[in-house]
Write a protein that holds these residues in place. Sequence first.
Motif, PDB file in Angstrom:
ATOM      1  N   PRO A   3       0.822  -1.201   0.000  1.00  0.00           N
ATOM      2  CA  PRO A   3       0.000   0.000   0.000  1.00  0.00           C
ATOM      3  C   PRO A   3       0.862   1.260   0.000  1.00  0.00           C
ATOM      4  O   PRO A   3       1.956   1.292   0.551  1.00  0.00           O
ATOM      5  CB  PRO A   3      -0.798  -0.107   1.307  1.00  0.00           C
ATOM      6  CG  PRO A   3       0.078  -0.912   2.200  1.00  0.00           C
ATOM      7  CD  PRO A   3       0.822  -1.864   1.300  1.00  0.00           C
ATOM      8  N   CYS A   4       0.334   2.296  -0.611  1.00  0.00           N
ATOM      9  CA  CYS A   4       0.995   3.594  -0.600  1.00  0.00           C
ATOM     10  C   CYS A   4       0.811   4.216   0.783  1.00  0.00           C
ATOM     11  O   CYS A   4      -0.309   4.215   1.310  1.00  0.00           O
ATOM     12  CB  CYS A   4       0.370   4.505  -1.667  1.00  0.00           C
ATOM     13  SG  CYS A   4       0.951   6.214  -1.592  1.00  0.00           S
ATOM     14  N   PRO A   5       1.873   4.724   1.414  1.00  0.00           N
ATOM     15  CA  PRO A   5       1.719   5.344   2.729  1.00  0.00           C
ATOM     16  C   PRO A   5       0.925   6.656   2.669  1.00  0.00           C
ATOM     17  O   PRO A   5       0.383   7.097   3.668  1.00  0.00           O
ATOM     18  CB  PRO A   5       3.160   5.590   3.186  1.00  0.00           C
ATOM     19  CG  PRO A   5       3.981   5.573   1.954  1.00  0.00           C
ATOM     20  CD  PRO A   5       3.255   4.723   0.960  1.00  0.00           C
ATOM     21  N   ASN A   6       0.802   7.239   1.463  1.00  0.00           N
ATOM     22  CA  ASN A   6       0.124   8.524   1.300  1.00  0.00           C
ATOM     23  C   ASN A   6      -1.379   8.349   1.058  1.00  0.00           C
ATOM     24  O   ASN A   6      -2.203   8.964   1.735  1.00  0.00           O
ATOM     25  CB  ASN A   6       0.775   9.292   0.145  1.00  0.00           C
ATOM     26  CG  ASN A   6       0.346  10.732   0.089  1.00  0.00           C
ATOM     27  OD1 ASN A   6       0.027  11.317   1.103  1.00  0.00           O
ATOM     28  ND2 ASN A   6       0.334  11.287  -1.108  1.00  0.00           N
ATOM     29  N   CYS A   7      -1.738   7.495   0.078  1.00  0.00           N
ATOM     30  CA  CYS A   7      -3.153   7.379  -0.307  1.00  0.00           C
ATOM     31  C   CYS A   7      -3.729   5.972  -0.113  1.00  0.00           C
ATOM     32  O   CYS A   7      -4.884   5.725  -0.431  1.00  0.00           O
ATOM     33  CB  CYS A   7      -3.339   7.810  -1.759  1.00  0.00           C
ATOM     34  SG  CYS A   7      -2.562   6.708  -2.952  1.00  0.00           S
ATOM     35  N   GLN A   8      -2.914   5.027   0.354  1.00  0.00           N
ATOM     36  CA  GLN A   8      -3.311   3.635   0.624  1.00  0.00           C
ATOM     37  C   GLN A   8      -3.690   2.837  -0.616  1.00  0.00           C
ATOM     38  O   GLN A   8      -4.295   1.780  -0.516  1.00  0.00           O
ATOM     39  CB  GLN A   8      -4.473   3.585   1.645  1.00  0.00           C
ATOM     40  CG  GLN A   8      -4.186   4.265   2.965  1.00  0.00           C
ATOM     41  CD  GLN A   8      -2.911   3.741   3.631  1.00  0.00           C
ATOM     42  OE1 GLN A   8      -2.675   2.551   3.648  1.00  0.00           O
ATOM     43  NE2 GLN A   8      -2.107   4.649   4.162  1.00  0.00           N
ATOM     44  N   THR A   9      -3.332   3.309  -1.805  1.00  0.00           N
ATOM     45  CA  THR A   9      -3.577   2.556  -3.037  1.00  0.00           C
ATOM     46  C   THR A   9      -2.616   1.374  -3.087  1.00  0.00           C
ATOM     47  O   THR A   9      -1.430   1.501  -2.764  1.00  0.00           O
ATOM     48  CB  THR A   9      -3.339   3.454  -4.276  1.00  0.00           C
ATOM     49  OG1 THR A   9      -4.206   4.578  -4.194  1.00  0.00           O
ATOM     50  CG2 THR A   9      -3.598   2.691  -5.571  1.00  0.00           C
ATOM     51  N   GLU A  10      -3.139   0.208  -3.486  1.00  0.00           N
ATOM     52  CA  GLU A  10      -2.308  -0.985  -3.602  1.00  0.00           C
ATOM     53  C   GLU A  10      -1.449  -0.887  -4.866  1.00  0.00           C
ATOM     54  O   GLU A  10      -1.956  -0.632  -5.951  1.00  0.00           O
ATOM     55  CB  GLU A  10      -3.169  -2.250  -3.663  1.00  0.00           C
ATOM     56  CG  GLU A  10      -3.866  -2.592  -2.363  1.00  0.00           C
ATOM     57  CD  GLU A  10      -2.902  -3.053  -1.285  1.00  0.00           C
ATOM     58  OE1 GLU A  10      -1.932  -3.755  -1.596  1.00  0.00           O
ATOM     59  OE2 GLU A  10      -3.133  -2.696  -0.109  1.00  0.00           O
ATOM     60  N   ASN A  11      -0.159  -1.090  -4.699  1.00  0.00           N
ATOM     61  CA  ASN A  11       0.795  -1.044  -5.807  1.00  0.00           C
ATOM     62  C   ASN A  11       1.545  -2.364  -5.876  1.00  0.00           C
ATOM     63  O   ASN A  11       1.607  -3.114  -4.900  1.00  0.00           O
ATOM     64  CB  ASN A  11       1.795   0.094  -5.585  1.00  0.00           C
ATOM     65  CG  ASN A  11       1.137   1.458  -5.641  1.00  0.00           C
ATOM     66  OD1 ASN A  11       0.863   1.962  -6.710  1.00  0.00           O
ATOM     67  ND2 ASN A  11       0.870   2.036  -4.476  1.00  0.00           N
ATOM     68  N   GLY A  22       1.591   9.189  -7.103  1.00  0.00           N
ATOM     69  CA  GLY A  22       2.976   9.438  -7.498  1.00  0.00           C
ATOM     70  C   GLY A  22       3.964   9.549  -6.348  1.00  0.00           C
ATOM     71  O   GLY A  22       5.142   9.835  -6.564  1.00  0.00           O
ATOM     72  N   ALA A  23       3.501   9.276  -5.121  1.00  0.00           N
ATOM     73  CA  ALA A  23       4.393   9.348  -3.959  1.00  0.00           C
ATOM     74  C   ALA A  23       5.415   8.211  -4.021  1.00  0.00           C
ATOM     75  O   ALA A  23       5.142   7.125  -4.550  1.00  0.00           O
ATOM     76  CB  ALA A  23       3.590   9.249  -2.666  1.00  0.00           C
ATOM     77  N   GLU A  24       6.588   8.475  -3.479  1.00  0.00           N
ATOM     78  CA  GLU A  24       7.630   7.455  -3.449  1.00  0.00           C
ATOM     79  C   GLU A  24       7.252   6.378  -2.443  1.00  0.00           C
ATOM     80  O   GLU A  24       6.838   6.670  -1.321  1.00  0.00           O
ATOM     81  CB  GLU A  24       8.973   8.085  -3.076  1.00  0.00           C
ATOM     82  CG  GLU A  24      10.129   7.136  -3.270  1.00  0.00           C
ATOM     83  CD  GLU A  24      11.467   7.838  -3.137  1.00  0.00           C
ATOM     84  OE1 GLU A  24      12.358   7.236  -2.530  1.00  0.00           O
ATOM     85  OE2 GLU A  24      11.600   8.977  -3.628  1.00  0.00           O
ATOM     86  N   LEU A  25       7.391   5.116  -2.858  1.00  0.00           N
ATOM     87  CA  LEU A  25       7.039   3.986  -1.997  1.00  0.00           C
ATOM     88  C   LEU A  25       8.276   3.473  -1.277  1.00  0.00           C
ATOM     89  O   LEU A  25       9.372   3.477  -1.835  1.00  0.00           O
ATOM     90  CB  LEU A  25       6.422   2.859  -2.832  1.00  0.00           C
ATOM     91  CG  LEU A  25       5.136   3.208  -3.566  1.00  0.00           C
ATOM     92  CD1 LEU A  25       4.736   2.074  -4.492  1.00  0.00           C
ATOM     93  CD2 LEU A  25       4.023   3.501  -2.577  1.00  0.00           C
ATOM     94  N   PRO A  26       8.092   3.025  -0.051  1.00  0.00           N
ATOM     95  CA  PRO A  26       9.236   2.450   0.661  1.00  0.00           C
ATOM     96  C   PRO A  26       9.658   1.148  -0.003  1.00  0.00           C
ATOM     97  O   PRO A  26       8.829   0.401  -0.507  1.00  0.00           O
ATOM     98  CB  PRO A  26       8.716   2.210   2.073  1.00  0.00           C
ATOM     99  CG  PRO A  26       7.242   2.140   1.937  1.00  0.00           C
ATOM    100  CD  PRO A  26       6.889   3.007   0.756  1.00  0.00           C
ATOM    101  N   SER A  27      10.941   0.886   0.004  1.00  0.00           N
ATOM    102  CA  SER A  27      11.453  -0.344  -0.588  1.00  0.00           C
ATOM    103  C   SER A  27      11.143  -1.501   0.338  1.00  0.00           C
ATOM    104  O   SER A  27      11.473  -1.476   1.516  1.00  0.00           O
ATOM    105  CB  SER A  27      12.966  -0.237  -0.802  1.00  0.00           C
ATOM    106  OG  SER A  27      13.465  -1.459  -1.260  1.00  0.00           O
ATOM    107  N   SER A  28      10.476  -2.505  -0.191  1.00  0.00           N
ATOM    108  CA  SER A  28      10.143  -3.672   0.625  1.00  0.00           C
ATOM    109  C   SER A  28      10.998  -4.873   0.258  1.00  0.00           C
ATOM    110  O   SER A  28      10.847  -5.938   0.820  1.00  0.00           O
ATOM    111  CB  SER A  28       8.668  -4.034   0.452  1.00  0.00           C
ATOM    112  OG  SER A  28       8.430  -4.440  -0.873  1.00  0.00           O
TER     113      SER A  28
END
Length: 145
Positions: A3-11, A22-28
Amino acid sequence: MKPCPNCQTENLDVAWKCKSCGAELPSSQENDFGNPYGLAKTSLIFGCLAALIVPTILGSLLNSLMATYVSMVSFGIVAVVTGVKALSRIKKRQEKKGQGMAIAGIVLGGLFSILAVCSFAGIVLGPMLQEQFNEIQRSLGTPAP
Protein backbone atom coordinates in the motif's frame (compact mmCIF):
# COMPACT_ATOMS: atom_id res chain seq x y z
CA MET A 1 1.14 -5.81 -3.27
CA LYS A 2 2.15 -2.93 -1.06
CA PRO A 3 0.00 0.00 0.00
CA CYS A 4 1.00 3.59 -0.60
CA PRO A 5 1.72 5.34 2.73
CA ASN A 6 0.12 8.52 1.30
CA CYS A 7 -3.15 7.38 -0.31
CA GLN A 8 -3.31 3.63 0.62
CA THR A 9 -3.58 2.56 -3.04
CA GLU A 10 -2.31 -0.98 -3.60
CA ASN A 11 0.79 -1.04 -5.81
CA LEU A 12 2.93 -3.84 -7.18
CA ASP A 13 5.73 -5.02 -4.87
CA VAL A 14 8.32 -3.87 -7.39
CA ALA A 15 6.83 -0.37 -7.77
CA TRP A 16 8.88 2.54 -6.48
CA LYS A 17 6.19 5.22 -7.04
CA CYS A 18 2.49 5.06 -6.32
CA LYS A 19 0.36 4.57 -9.45
CA SER A 20 -2.32 6.85 -8.03
CA CYS A 21 -0.63 9.81 -6.34
CA GLY A 22 2.98 9.44 -7.50
CA ALA A 23 4.39 9.35 -3.96
CA GLU A 24 7.63 7.46 -3.45
CA LEU A 25 7.04 3.99 -2.00
CA PRO A 26 9.24 2.45 0.66
CA SER A 27 11.45 -0.34 -0.59
CA SER A 28 10.14 -3.67 0.63
CA GLN A 29 12.69 -5.81 -1.14
CA GLU A 30 15.42 -6.93 1.20
CA ASN A 31 17.85 -9.62 0.25
CA ASP A 32 17.80 -12.81 2.33
CA PHE A 33 20.78 -11.63 4.36
CA GLY A 34 18.98 -8.45 5.48
CA ASN A 35 15.63 -10.07 6.10
CA PRO A 36 15.44 -11.81 9.51
CA TYR A 37 13.28 -14.58 8.09
CA GLY A 38 15.77 -15.14 5.25
CA LEU A 39 18.65 -15.23 7.75
CA ALA A 40 16.76 -17.71 9.91
CA LYS A 41 16.10 -19.89 6.87
CA THR A 42 19.79 -19.68 5.91
CA SER A 43 20.79 -20.66 9.44
CA LEU A 44 18.55 -23.71 9.39
CA ILE A 45 19.79 -24.79 5.96
CA PHE A 46 23.44 -24.53 7.01
CA GLY A 47 22.63 -26.30 10.29
CA CYS A 48 21.14 -29.18 8.32
CA LEU A 49 24.12 -29.19 5.97
CA ALA A 50 26.43 -29.41 8.99
CA ALA A 51 24.42 -32.39 10.18
CA LEU A 52 26.45 -34.89 8.17
CA ILE A 53 24.67 -34.45 4.84
CA VAL A 54 27.29 -32.53 2.88
CA PRO A 55 30.27 -33.43 5.12
CA THR A 56 29.68 -37.14 4.58
CA ILE A 57 29.41 -36.76 0.82
CA LEU A 58 32.42 -34.43 0.68
CA GLY A 59 34.49 -36.73 2.91
CA SER A 60 33.56 -39.73 0.78
CA LEU A 61 34.39 -38.01 -2.49
CA LEU A 62 37.74 -36.77 -1.21
CA ASN A 63 38.33 -39.93 0.83
CA SER A 64 39.32 -37.74 3.76
CA LEU A 65 38.10 -37.52 7.34
CA MET A 66 39.71 -34.11 7.58
CA ALA A 67 37.43 -32.79 4.79
CA THR A 68 34.43 -34.14 6.70
CA TYR A 69 35.42 -32.42 9.94
CA VAL A 70 36.36 -29.13 8.31
CA SER A 71 33.09 -28.95 6.37
CA MET A 72 31.04 -29.82 9.48
CA VAL A 73 32.71 -27.05 11.46
CA SER A 74 32.47 -24.57 8.58
CA PHE A 75 28.78 -25.15 7.95
CA GLY A 76 28.15 -25.15 11.69
CA ILE A 77 29.85 -21.80 12.20
CA VAL A 78 27.86 -20.24 9.36
CA ALA A 79 24.63 -21.67 10.85
CA VAL A 80 25.40 -20.25 14.30
CA VAL A 81 26.44 -16.80 13.03
CA THR A 82 23.44 -16.37 10.72
CA GLY A 83 21.10 -17.71 13.40
CA VAL A 84 22.36 -15.24 15.99
CA LYS A 85 22.07 -12.36 13.49
CA ALA A 86 18.54 -13.47 12.63
CA LEU A 87 17.52 -13.59 16.30
CA SER A 88 19.01 -10.14 16.85
CA ARG A 89 17.06 -8.67 13.92
CA ILE A 90 13.88 -10.50 14.92
CA LYS A 91 14.19 -9.02 18.41
CA LYS A 92 14.73 -5.50 16.99
CA ARG A 93 11.65 -5.81 14.80
CA GLN A 94 9.66 -7.39 17.64
CA GLU A 95 8.35 -10.20 15.48
CA LYS A 96 8.34 -13.96 15.93
CA LYS A 97 8.49 -15.14 12.31
CA GLY A 98 11.64 -17.20 11.78
CA GLN A 99 12.60 -17.42 15.45
CA GLY A 100 12.19 -21.20 15.60
CA MET A 101 14.22 -21.73 12.44
CA ALA A 102 17.01 -19.50 13.76
CA ILE A 103 17.14 -21.40 17.05
CA ALA A 104 17.12 -24.76 15.25
CA GLY A 105 19.95 -23.59 12.97
CA ILE A 106 22.00 -22.42 15.96
CA VAL A 107 21.45 -25.70 17.81
CA LEU A 108 22.25 -27.91 14.81
CA GLY A 109 25.26 -25.83 13.77
CA GLY A 110 26.67 -25.66 17.29
CA LEU A 111 26.02 -29.31 18.05
CA PHE A 112 27.65 -30.66 14.91
CA SER A 113 30.58 -28.25 15.15
CA ILE A 114 31.25 -29.47 18.68
CA LEU A 115 30.79 -33.08 17.55
CA ALA A 116 33.31 -32.61 14.73
CA VAL A 117 35.89 -30.99 17.01
CA CYS A 118 35.48 -33.68 19.68
CA SER A 119 35.68 -36.49 17.11
CA PHE A 120 38.79 -35.02 15.57
CA ALA A 121 40.35 -34.58 19.02
CA GLY A 122 39.53 -38.21 19.82
CA ILE A 123 41.17 -39.44 16.64
CA VAL A 124 44.28 -37.35 17.23
CA LEU A 125 44.56 -37.76 21.00
CA GLY A 126 43.18 -41.31 21.27
CA PRO A 127 46.35 -43.23 20.27
CA MET A 128 48.53 -40.97 22.40
CA LEU A 129 46.32 -41.47 25.46
CA GLN A 130 46.16 -45.21 24.84
CA GLU A 131 49.97 -45.41 24.81
CA GLN A 132 50.18 -43.47 28.08
CA PHE A 133 47.56 -45.76 29.60
CA ASN A 134 49.56 -48.83 28.51
CA GLU A 135 52.74 -47.35 30.04
CA ILE A 136 50.97 -46.78 33.34
CA GLN A 137 49.69 -50.35 33.32
CA ARG A 138 53.20 -51.71 32.60
CA SER A 139 54.66 -49.62 35.42
CA LEU A 140 52.04 -51.01 37.80
CA GLY A 141 52.70 -54.53 36.61
CA THR A 142 49.23 -55.17 35.24
CA PRO A 143 48.96 -56.67 31.77
CA ALA A 144 47.78 -54.43 28.94
CA PRO A 145 44.51 -55.48 27.28
